[in-house]
Design an enzyme around this catalytic site. Structure first.
Site, PDB file in Angstrom:
ATOM      1  N   CYS A  85      99.385  17.209  56.553  1.00 17.88           N
ATOM      2  CA  CYS A  85      99.326  18.634  56.259  1.00 17.88           C
ATOM      3  C   CYS A  85      99.124  18.837  54.764  1.00 17.88           C
ATOM      4  O   CYS A  85      99.957  18.487  53.959  1.00 17.88           O
ATOM      5  CB  CYS A  85     100.632  19.275  56.695  1.00 17.88           C
ATOM      6  SG  CYS A  85     100.715  21.002  56.325  1.00 17.88           S
ATOM      7  N   LEU A  86      98.001  19.411  54.405  1.00 19.10           N
ATOM      8  CA  LEU A  86      97.601  19.421  53.003  1.00 19.10           C
ATOM      9  C   LEU A  86      98.458  20.284  52.104  1.00 19.10           C
ATOM     10  O   LEU A  86      98.707  19.932  50.978  1.00 19.10           O
ATOM     11  CB  LEU A  86      96.154  19.893  52.887  1.00 19.10           C
ATOM     12  CG  LEU A  86      95.116  18.878  53.311  1.00 19.10           C
ATOM     13  CD1 LEU A  86      93.742  19.481  53.204  1.00 19.10           C
ATOM     14  CD2 LEU A  86      95.207  17.641  52.458  1.00 19.10           C
TER      15      LEU A  86
END
Lengths: 184, 642
Positions: A85-86
């Site tokens: 998850c960036l």
């Protein structure tokens, strides 16, 4: 960017100097694989993962993309593709951070303290909130099944190929013969 | 006889610092000194703080960053002709003892010198030859001085044939030095404490460290009898020495002349001042600022000593500021590493932020431009990892182009106002207004009283019109021809709002419409950051809210997951079946997720069941368009395995 390569080279070198096994994809320094071990004192302890790091063009102003190649069960990692998850890394990124930071600080923190409010793996997030022991059990299962050292096999850059090793061995034995003889 | 003996400040080293600090009490065992608590001590402390602040306040960004055209010779000493305005822009506003006042200083010193001429000296009869010889020697000496000391030697106007100049003597302090001042607080100002004010209960010692000291100004007037018979007339002055100390220095200069009568002496003077004056005054480890009480010196001090006589709250900031200017200069001249791009660049290519972190101009520019482009403008922070400093607007103005800067300003204003819940825009004139308690506002510019929820005229006691009701009213107006302005536009807008509200809920704080596509019912408003429940629209703080009637996941969501899970399970079953059929066969690793996928027959077009991507077995790349990848020019679609 004026001299992006110098920064990338330095970062890569620092990473290698910190005893991480790094495997390059091509000579472009855009993408490479790193062997990452689960942080001690976390439920991911003992697991070994092959992590793909991709440096964007705007590096170091933009954070690198991280992906787990072999499977990991974590609320912020997509189970199928392994992408992390960036936002978790994006929001706190600064140009002064480097790759060693990512592997020494960011990833261990992510594994130790998942962020359930922004989950890529919704099921893992829900399990973590609902039934913590079951979640930990599942994490361990995944580690045993998918995160063995063989699964994350990395051929580091500095290891030579098999042929060369053999010939080196021969030379060594030759040297020993000569050295072994005492002076008359 | 050296007057300094009475001057050594007793026990000032190692003594208590500020009144609210701890008392070292080296010389004084009296514990009553521990904490002076009276109001005057507090006021004194405040005055001490101001010393710091005034030094910092004048140190604003123009000093820290080099002005756009770098000054050709950034120098604190006065430029050659004293009347010229200062070269360095950064000290232009300072009015301190540096460039700006330097010129005036030299004039004043010269005037003083002229007063001294003829006082206390016998006239000497010289032959013409001697006069000429002296003249030549003087000229040679000045040449030599200029060659050795460069532009710290400033020539002054020549009057009545007598040469005069001023040397800025920079004291050598290789590792820097501490400077301290014993102060007392009286009549609302800070003063130097006299040596005899031993009422030590309110000891204020202000201490700081510098690497560069303001120079000692040695102003000389060469009479025609120099160097054969008489020494030059001179004055000594500097910010950080008082009359007594300067007098003792003057005395020493006299002695140096006595040692070598008839020889040129200015170089020796400057040398001695540079290297030995500090230890001569007893300032080996620390310089003590004081006022110099003349009552303990018999001859009233030397005429040639011209102290500043300024109070400590002027002198101390000047000294600190001089030090900072010099440090900045050294920074500009040096070569430094930028921690972002690791390139080595000269100091002038760097930008220093108020938090004292510095980065090269290119990196800062890329960084700022990127953030402005992305819109993350609200807090453009210092790139340093742990620093919470901000990039100030004036630096941004230099780095960004005009358009980008305007965009930044506009976005910043908008974001800040939007995040403040009680700011609304007047529907008629668009000015920002403050909201009152009852969801109402009065515009300050057009005096329109409106309801902040529906942005129509104020309606006390009556609920807002819903979009449907509004539409009906507008349609009626349109039909009856009572058209004021572009009613179609207004109607379209109302229609859009109606559509939006069908699928969205409004954030309870900023009323932004948020629609949920997927996920749980705990929503985070992207505009102002508030958490709220999508089911009941209430503002919440955590997951506790969902213990009641509202649920975290609607049944719809749960069903969707089930379906997704089923799909995954189905795919897994297919994969397992495939694995059984093609057991032992080689599985080509998917380029994205590395799962092994066996070939079906000779077909190189493979489909990964795990990440649902197509890829080619030959080149191991993801395939987006089959026809493009496999063709006469591309990979062969069917090949037998080796």
């Amino acid at each position: 960017m004026s001299s992006p390569s110098k920064r990338r080279e330095m970062d890569l070198m620092k990473l290698m100097m910190s005893d991480y096994k790094v495997e390059m994809v091509n000579d472009g320094m855009q993408e490479f694989f790193v062997e990452f071990r689960g942080p001690t004192e976390s439920i991911y302890q003992g697991g070994v993962w092959k992590v793909r790091v991709e440096l964007p063009d705007a590096y170091p102003y933009k954070s690198p993309s991280i992906g787990f190649i072999n499977k990991i069960y974590h609320p912020n990692v997509d189970e199928m593709s392994g992408s992390v998850c960036l936002d978790v890394i994006n929001q706190t990124w600064s140009p002064m951070f480097d790759l060693v930071n990512v592997f020494e600080v960011f990833l261990p923190q992510l594994l130790l303290y998942p962020n359930p409010s922004d989950p890529l793996n919704g099921e893992a997030a829900a399990l973590m909130m609902r039934d913590r022991p079951a979640y930990e059990q599942k994490v361990k299962e995944f580690c045993d099944k998918y995160a063995k050292p063989e699964d994350a096999g990395i051929t580091p850059e500095d290891k030579s190929s098999d042929e060369e090793e053999l010939s080196e061995d021969e030379d060594d034995s030759g040297d020993e013969d000569i050295v072994g003889k005492p002076d008359p | 006889m050296p007057p300094r003996k009475s001057w050594k400040p007793k026990g000032s080293r190692g003594q208590a610092q500020r009144p609210h600090g701890k008392s070292a009490a080296a010389a004084d065992p009296n514990p009553a000194h521990e904490y002076p608590y009276d109001a005057s001590a507090a006021a004194a402390a405040e005055a001490l703080e101001r010393l710091d602040v005034s030094a910092a306040a004048e140190e604003d960004p123009p000093v820290e960053t080099p002005p756009p055209p770098p000054p050709p010779q950034p120098e604190a000493p006065a430029p050659a002709p004293p009347s010229q305005p200062p070269v360095e822009a950064s000290s232009s506003g300072s009015g301190s003892g540096s460039a700006a006042a330097g010129g005036g200083r030299a004039e004043g010193a010269l005037r003083r010198l002229r007063e001294l001429v003829g006082i206390g000296r016998e006239e000497v009869e010289l032959t013409e030859e001697e006069v000429r010889a002296n003249d030549q020697r003087q000229e040679d000496e000045i040449c030599a001085l200029e060659a050795i000391f460069g532009d710290t030697v400033v020539m002054l106007n020549r009057e009545e044939g007598q040469r005069s100049f001023q040397v800025h003597v920079h004291i050598e302090i290789p590792d820097g030095t501490d400077v301290s001042a014993r102060l007392s607080f009286g009549a609302g100002t800070l003063n130097y404490k006299g040596a005899h004010d031993e009422g030590a209960s309110d000891d204020l010692v202000y201490k700081f460290r510098v690497e560069h000291l303001p120079p000692i100004l040695l102003t000389c007037l060469l009479p025609s009898s120099y160097p054969s018979h008489q020494p030059p007339f001179f004055t000594l002055s500097t910010e950080w020495l008082d009359k007594v100390m300067l007098s003792s220095l003057c005395h020493m200069l006299d002695m140096i002349w006595e040692e070598q009568l008839g020889m040129e002496v200015v170089y020796q003077w400057v040398q001695w001042l540079q290297s030995s004056s500090l230890s001569y005054l007893g300032f080996d480890n620390e310089i003590v600022l004081s006022k110099g009480d003349l009552t303990c010196v018999e001859d009233g001090g030397d005429n040639r000593a011209c102290p500043d006589d300024a109070p400590p709250d002027l002198t101390i900031p000047r000294i600190i500021r001089y030090n900072d200017d010099k440090r900045h200069e050294a920074f500009l001249h040096g070569i430094h590493d930028c921690m972002i791009c690791f390139s080595e660049l000269p100091g002038v290519d760097f930008i220093k932020l108020p938090c004292h972190h510095f980065f090269c101009q290119k990196c800062m520019q890329t960084y700022c431009k990127m953030h402005v482009k992305e819109g993350t403008v609200v807090k453009l922070l210092c790139p340093d990892t742990k620093c919470e400093g901000v990039v100030p607007p004036n630096i941004l103005k230099r780095l960004l182009g005009e358009d980008e800067f305007e965009r930044w300003e506009g976005l910043l204003l908008q974001r800040t106002l939007d995040a403040m819940a009680d700011v609304v825009y007047c529907p008629r004139c668009q000015t920002a207004c403050l909201e009152d308690a009852g969801d109402e506002a009065v515009c300050s510019s057009c005096l329109f009283s409106f309801c902040t929820l529906c942005r129509e005229r104020r309606h006390v006691g009556v609920e807002c019109l819903s979009p449907e009701e509004k539409l009906i009213i507008l349609e009626r107006r349109q039909k009856s021809g009572q058209v004021k302005g572009d009613i179609q536009k207004v109607m379209d807008e109302v229609r859009s709002i109606k559509e939006i509200l069908k699928d969205a809920k409004q954030c309870p704080r900023c009323k932004m419409a948020i629609s949920k596509i997927e996920g749980c019912n705990k929503m985070t408003c992207w505009n102002c950051g508030r958490f709220f429940c999508y089911q009941c629209n209430a503002a919440i703080s955590g997951y506790d809210h969902f213990k009641g009637d509202c649920v975290v996941f609607d049944q719809e969501e749960v069903d969707r997951w089930e379906m997704q899970m089923n799909q995954r399970q189905q795919r897994q079953v297919v994969a397992q079946a495939q694995a059984e059929i093609y057991e032992g066969e080689y599985g080509y690793p998917c380029p994205t997720c590395r799962n092994p996928i066996p070939k079906i027959g000779n077909n190189n077009h493979l489909y990964c069941w795990a990440c649902q991507r197509h890829f080619c077995a030959l080149c191991r790349k993801v395939v987006l368009k089959t026809s493009q990848h496999f063709g006469p020019r591309g990979c062969k679609q069917h090949t037998a395995d080796d």
